[in-house]
Design a protein around this motif. Sequence first.
Motif, mmCIF file in Angstrom:
data_model
loop_
_atom_site.group_PDB
_atom_site.id
_atom_site.type_symbol
_atom_site.label_atom_id
_atom_site.label_comp_id
_atom_site.label_asym_id
_atom_site.label_seq_id
_atom_site.Cartn_x
_atom_site.Cartn_y
_atom_site.Cartn_z
ATOM 1 N N GLN A 228 0.903 -1.285 0.010
ATOM 2 C CA GLN A 228 0.001 -0.186 -0.139
ATOM 3 C C GLN A 228 1.014 1.407 0.059
ATOM 4 O OE1 GLN A 228 -3.403 -0.087 2.712
ATOM 5 N NE2 GLN A 228 -3.165 2.038 2.858
ATOM 6 N N THR A 229 0.436 2.244 -0.743
ATOM 7 C CA THR A 229 1.080 3.483 -0.777
ATOM 8 C C THR A 229 -0.206 4.520 -0.605
ATOM 9 O OG1 THR A 229 0.916 3.996 -3.171
ATOM 10 C CG2 THR A 229 2.731 2.862 -2.428
ATOM 11 N N LYS A 230 0.156 5.941 -0.802
ATOM 12 C CA LYS A 230 -1.068 6.723 -0.501
ATOM 13 C C LYS A 230 -1.972 6.506 -1.684
ATOM 14 C CE LYS A 230 1.026 10.308 2.285
ATOM 15 N NZ LYS A 230 1.694 11.588 2.371
ATOM 16 N N THR A 231 -1.475 6.292 -2.915
ATOM 17 C CA THR A 231 -2.347 6.242 -4.176
ATOM 18 C C THR A 231 -2.621 4.625 -4.780
ATOM 19 O OG1 THR A 231 -0.357 6.467 -5.615
ATOM 20 C CG2 THR A 231 -1.675 8.347 -4.642
ATOM 21 N N ASP A 232 -1.947 3.807 -4.160
ATOM 22 C CA ASP A 232 -1.938 2.604 -4.743
ATOM 23 C C ASP A 232 -1.970 1.317 -3.760
ATOM 24 O OD1 ASP A 232 -2.071 0.429 -6.619
ATOM 25 O OD2 ASP A 232 0.127 0.667 -7.168
ATOM 26 N N ARG A 233 -2.576 0.159 -3.992
ATOM 27 C CA ARG A 233 -2.834 -1.028 -3.010
ATOM 28 C C ARG A 233 -2.912 -2.187 -3.702
ATOM 29 N NH1 ARG A 233 -6.939 1.019 1.113
ATOM 30 N NH2 ARG A 233 -5.938 3.272 0.490
#
Length: 319
Positions: free
Chosen positions: A237-242
């Motif tokens: 997970q990142t702030k924009t993708d998971r």
Amino acid sequence: MEKLDVVTFGEAMAMFYAEETGPLHRVSRFIRELAGAETNFAIGMAKLGFRSGWVSKVGNDAFGKFVMERLQEEGVNVEHVLASSEHPTGFQLKSKVFEGDPEVQYFRKGSAASRLKTEDFNEGYFKKADHLHMTGIPLAVSSSVRAFAEHTLDFMKKEGKTVSFDPNLRPSLWNTEQEMTAVTNEAAAKADVLLPGIEEGQVLTGCSTPEEIAAFYIDLGVQLVVVKLGEEGAYYQTKTDRGYVQGIKVAHVVDTVGAGDGFAVGLVSGLLEQREIKDAVFRGNAIGALAVQSPGDNDGYPDKNSLEDFMNTHLKGAK
């Protein structure tokens, strides 16, 4: 010296793993190998062609010489490893099992590595590395090693280097679970990339799912959280993708020790090569799967060609 792609630090030990099954006190024959989460990582990166360095302190004894020679044979830079004539190199015994986790007994108290201190920090050496990989083990070994670890982490962040952090929890080395959680999370929050196992994440955050664990650390400022799920793969997970990346099933698990460090090698190497996150996670899964099929902590780690072959073979089923 030349630049380093990655640098890490921590305690290395001689490891004696049993040639026969049964409780350790009844085993009469052992094979000597090298153990240490950070040395596993340094060796794994070197095998893939990265310039990796490892920093520590070893005893001026047979085990210490074994550690140094083995790392040099693997292509790891050890020019800033210190030797102590007063304190020994630690060692461990590991049982042989046909499934599950082996029994491990440590003989590391008062070791040379536990005497590593902030005054031993070589600024020039660390400055020449692009990336720092750190585990939570040095935070637990002794107060002086913790100070060294925290200083190193802060220095590398100040220098604008990228940092990956594997909690690698060792509850037996800590005074209390509360201290372990507080100190580990303080370091984790400073990392760019965080690699907790699912059980570690549950202990450290009080959350139960990979999504909740990842969100906990994203909120603290970590850029990428990858929660390791064993044979099931991993969640990132990142702030924009998971997303989830499926694990690679193996026919027979010989020894699980070193799989997490192998995962870190795959993930970090993939990120340093600027691969997509999902591809880097799959690379971590691949090295983890290779690692569990051998008895030593790092002897299953691949070189670049064998890794690519293994990944290509399993690519369709794991994506």
